[in-house]
Design a protein around this motif. Structure first.
Motif, PDB file in Angstrom:
ATOM      1  N   GLY A 164       0.781  -1.224   0.000  1.00  0.00           N
ATOM      2  CA  GLY A 164       0.000   0.000   0.000  1.00  0.00           C
ATOM      3  C   GLY A 164       0.812   1.275   0.000  1.00  0.00           C
ATOM      4  N   LYS A 165       2.137   1.146  -0.093  1.00  0.00           N
ATOM      5  CA  LYS A 165       2.996   2.335  -0.072  1.00  0.00           C
ATOM      6  C   LYS A 165       3.809   2.424  -1.355  1.00  0.00           C
ATOM      7  CE  LYS A 165       3.456   2.753   4.943  1.00  0.00           C
ATOM      8  NZ  LYS A 165       4.406   2.940   6.070  1.00  0.00           N
ATOM      9  N   GLU A 166       4.338   3.610  -1.610  1.00  0.00           N
ATOM     10  CA  GLU A 166       5.187   3.801  -2.772  1.00  0.00           C
ATOM     11  C   GLU A 166       6.589   3.230  -2.506  1.00  0.00           C
ATOM     12  OE1 GLU A 166       3.205   7.895  -4.600  1.00  0.00           O
ATOM     13  OE2 GLU A 166       5.272   7.873  -3.906  1.00  0.00           O
ATOM     14  N   ARG A 167       7.252   2.936  -3.592  1.00  0.00           N
ATOM     15  CA  ARG A 167       8.638   2.470  -3.472  1.00  0.00           C
ATOM     16  C   ARG A 167       9.489   3.613  -2.941  1.00  0.00           C
ATOM     17  NH1 ARG A 167      10.901  -1.438  -8.076  1.00  0.00           N
ATOM     18  NH2 ARG A 167       8.858  -2.273  -7.492  1.00  0.00           N
ATOM     19  N   GLU A 168      10.324   3.313  -1.944  1.00  0.00           N
ATOM     20  CA  GLU A 168      11.130   4.355  -1.332  1.00  0.00           C
ATOM     21  C   GLU A 168      12.601   3.983  -1.321  1.00  0.00           C
ATOM     22  OE1 GLU A 168      10.155   5.102   2.757  1.00  0.00           O
ATOM     23  OE2 GLU A 168      10.673   3.067   3.398  1.00  0.00           O
ATOM     24  N   PHE A 169      13.414   5.009  -1.390  1.00  0.00           N
ATOM     25  CA  PHE A 169      14.865   4.858  -1.361  1.00  0.00           C
ATOM     26  C   PHE A 169      15.310   4.423   0.021  1.00  0.00           C
ATOM     27  CE2 PHE A 169      19.190   5.780  -2.449  1.00  0.00           C
ATOM     28  CZ  PHE A 169      19.758   6.382  -1.331  1.00  0.00           C
ATOM     29  N   VAL A 170      16.252   3.496   0.057  1.00  0.00           N
ATOM     30  CA  VAL A 170      16.813   3.034   1.322  1.00  0.00           C
ATOM     31  C   VAL A 170      18.281   3.456   1.442  1.00  0.00           C
ATOM     32  CG1 VAL A 170      17.440   1.002   2.689  1.00  0.00           C
ATOM     33  CG2 VAL A 170      15.261   1.050   1.437  1.00  0.00           C
ATOM     34  N   ALA A 171      19.080   3.067   0.461  1.00  0.00           N
ATOM     35  CA  ALA A 171      20.511   3.377   0.492  1.00  0.00           C
ATOM     36  C   ALA A 171      21.064   3.310  -0.926  1.00  0.00           C
ATOM     37  CB  ALA A 171      21.258   2.394   1.386  1.00  0.00           C
ATOM     38  N   GLY A 172      22.083   4.106  -1.178  1.00  0.00           N
ATOM     39  CA  GLY A 172      22.696   4.118  -2.492  1.00  0.00           C
ATOM     40  C   GLY A 172      24.199   4.287  -2.395  1.00  0.00           C
ATOM     41  N   ILE A 173      24.893   3.784  -3.404  1.00  0.00           N
ATOM     42  CA  ILE A 173      26.347   3.929  -3.464  1.00  0.00           C
ATOM     43  C   ILE A 173      26.729   4.279  -4.900  1.00  0.00           C
ATOM     44  CG2 ILE A 173      26.632   1.414  -3.746  1.00  0.00           C
ATOM     45  CD1 ILE A 173      29.305   1.742  -2.156  1.00  0.00           C
ATOM     46  N   ARG A 174      27.410   5.394  -5.044  1.00  0.00           N
ATOM     47  CA  ARG A 174      27.811   5.838  -6.362  1.00  0.00           C
ATOM     48  C   ARG A 174      28.984   4.998  -6.868  1.00  0.00           C
ATOM     49  NH1 ARG A 174      28.353  12.249  -6.419  1.00  0.00           N
ATOM     50  NH2 ARG A 174      28.385  11.830  -8.661  1.00  0.00           N
ATOM     51  N   TRP A 175      29.230   5.085  -8.170  1.00  0.00           N
ATOM     52  CA  TRP A 175      30.347   4.298  -8.714  1.00  0.00           C
ATOM     53  C   TRP A 175      31.670   4.828  -8.168  1.00  0.00           C
ATOM     54  CZ3 TRP A 175      34.234   6.288 -11.821  1.00  0.00           C
ATOM     55  CH2 TRP A 175      34.018   7.555 -12.351  1.00  0.00           C
ATOM     56  N   THR A 176      31.650   6.052  -7.616  1.00  0.00           N
ATOM     57  CA  THR A 176      32.822   6.627  -6.954  1.00  0.00           C
ATOM     58  C   THR A 176      32.852   6.283  -5.468  1.00  0.00           C
ATOM     59  OG1 THR A 176      31.544   8.646  -6.653  1.00  0.00           O
ATOM     60  CG2 THR A 176      33.025   8.549  -8.557  1.00  0.00           C
ATOM     61  N   TYR A 177      31.908   5.416  -5.043  1.00  0.00           N
ATOM     62  CA  TYR A 177      31.845   4.878  -3.688  1.00  0.00           C
ATOM     63  C   TYR A 177      31.250   5.818  -2.647  1.00  0.00           C
ATOM     64  CZ  TYR A 177      34.375   0.771  -5.249  1.00  0.00           C
ATOM     65  OH  TYR A 177      34.733  -0.376  -5.903  1.00  0.00           O
ATOM     66  N   GLY A 178      30.760   6.994  -3.025  1.00  0.00           N
ATOM     67  CA  GLY A 178      30.022   7.801  -2.078  1.00  0.00           C
ATOM     68  C   GLY A 178      28.721   7.107  -1.705  1.00  0.00           C
ATOM     69  N   THR A 179      28.338   7.184  -0.436  1.00  0.00           N
ATOM     70  CA  THR A 179      27.136   6.493   0.025  1.00  0.00           C
ATOM     71  C   THR A 179      26.089   7.474   0.536  1.00  0.00           C
ATOM     72  OG1 THR A 179      28.102   6.169   2.222  1.00  0.00           O
ATOM     73  CG2 THR A 179      28.390   4.386   0.627  1.00  0.00           C
ATOM     74  N   TYR A 180      24.844   7.062   0.419  1.00  0.00           N
ATOM     75  CA  TYR A 180      23.712   7.886   0.831  1.00  0.00           C
ATOM     76  C   TYR A 180      22.672   6.972   1.475  1.00  0.00           C
ATOM     77  CZ  TYR A 180      25.948  11.018  -2.450  1.00  0.00           C
ATOM     78  OH  TYR A 180      26.877  11.786  -3.104  1.00  0.00           O
ATOM     79  N   TYR A 181      21.992   7.516   2.491  1.00  0.00           N
ATOM     80  CA  TYR A 181      21.013   6.734   3.226  1.00  0.00           C
ATOM     81  C   TYR A 181      19.747   7.535   3.480  1.00  0.00           C
ATOM     82  CZ  TYR A 181      24.969   3.699   4.197  1.00  0.00           C
ATOM     83  OH  TYR A 181      26.058   2.863   4.067  1.00  0.00           O
ATOM     84  N   ALA A 182      18.629   6.836   3.509  1.00  0.00           N
ATOM     85  CA  ALA A 182      17.391   7.461   3.970  1.00  0.00           C
ATOM     86  C   ALA A 182      17.531   7.725   5.463  1.00  0.00           C
ATOM     87  CB  ALA A 182      16.210   6.530   3.711  1.00  0.00           C
ATOM     88  N   ASP A 183      16.916   8.786   5.923  1.00  0.00           N
ATOM     89  CA  ASP A 183      17.015   9.132   7.348  1.00  0.00           C
ATOM     90  C   ASP A 183      16.530   7.997   8.235  1.00  0.00           C
ATOM     91  OD1 ASP A 183      16.146  12.666   6.957  1.00  0.00           O
ATOM     92  OD2 ASP A 183      18.058  11.603   6.755  1.00  0.00           O
ATOM     93  N   SER A 184      15.542   7.255   7.750  1.00  0.00           N
ATOM     94  CA  SER A 184      14.936   6.198   8.560  1.00  0.00           C
ATOM     95  C   SER A 184      15.884   5.023   8.816  1.00  0.00           C
ATOM     96  CB  SER A 184      13.663   5.687   7.890  1.00  0.00           C
ATOM     97  OG  SER A 184      13.957   5.183   6.597  1.00  0.00           O
ATOM     98  N   VAL A 185      16.946   4.901   8.019  1.00  0.00           N
ATOM     99  CA  VAL A 185      17.852   3.768   8.184  1.00  0.00           C
ATOM    100  C   VAL A 185      19.269   4.199   8.540  1.00  0.00           C
ATOM    101  CG1 VAL A 185      16.494   2.470   6.505  1.00  0.00           C
ATOM    102  CG2 VAL A 185      18.622   3.578   5.769  1.00  0.00           C
ATOM    103  N   LYS A 186      19.509   5.492   8.550  1.00  0.00           N
ATOM    104  CA  LYS A 186      20.858   5.996   8.817  1.00  0.00           C
ATOM    105  C   LYS A 186      21.338   5.527  10.183  1.00  0.00           C
ATOM    106  CE  LYS A 186      21.274   9.896   6.856  1.00  0.00           C
ATOM    107  NZ  LYS A 186      21.164  11.334   6.525  1.00  0.00           N
TER     108      LYS A 186
END
Length: 126
Positions: free
Chosen positions: A42-64
């Motif tokens: 019942g919810k939209e697809r949401e971002f959890v975590a990502g890693i760029r090809w340069t290895y920079g990482t990003y996280y959703a606040d809910s999982v940080k």
């Protein structure tokens, strides 16, 4: 044929850990940005975590602070280590790949990803 195949999902209790893995085949993804998304019923697809090809990482606040994303270009894999799981983490988890130049903001947008896995279910009981 390009394929992303997730594995590692399951049923766990609140506070437990899981490690999801995504294996890519059909091409090398060393120059791709890789990410994990999730979708609960019942919810939209949401971002959890990502890693760029340069290895920079990003996280959703809910999982940080609880989740850690990593990649192994030699194996063409991207993993996410999930600790201190909560019932609200329950969802189908998908890995995705993007060949472009993403920022920390655009990395969170599902529509920018060209390749998707079939998903793996993670269920966290209270």
């Amino acid at each position: 044929q390009v394929q992303l195949v997730e594995s590692g999902g399951g049923l766990v209790h609140s506070g437990d850990s899981l490690r999801l893995s995504c294996a890519a085949s059909g091409r090398t993804f060393s120059r791709h940005n890789l990410a994990w998304f999730r979708q609960a019923p019942g919810k939209e697809r949401e971002f959890v975590a990502g890693i760029r090809w340069t290895y920079g990482t990003y996280y959703a606040d809910s999982v940080k602070g609880r989740f850690t994303i990593s990649r192994d270009n030699a194996k063409n894999t991207v993993d996410v280590q999930m600790n201190s799981l909560k019932p609200e983490d329950t969802a189908v988890y998908y890995c995705a790949a993007n060949p472009g130049d993403l920022t920390g903001t655009t990395m969170t947008l599902p529509r920018l990803y060209d390749y998707w896995g079939q998903g793996t279910q993670v269920t966290v009981s209270a």
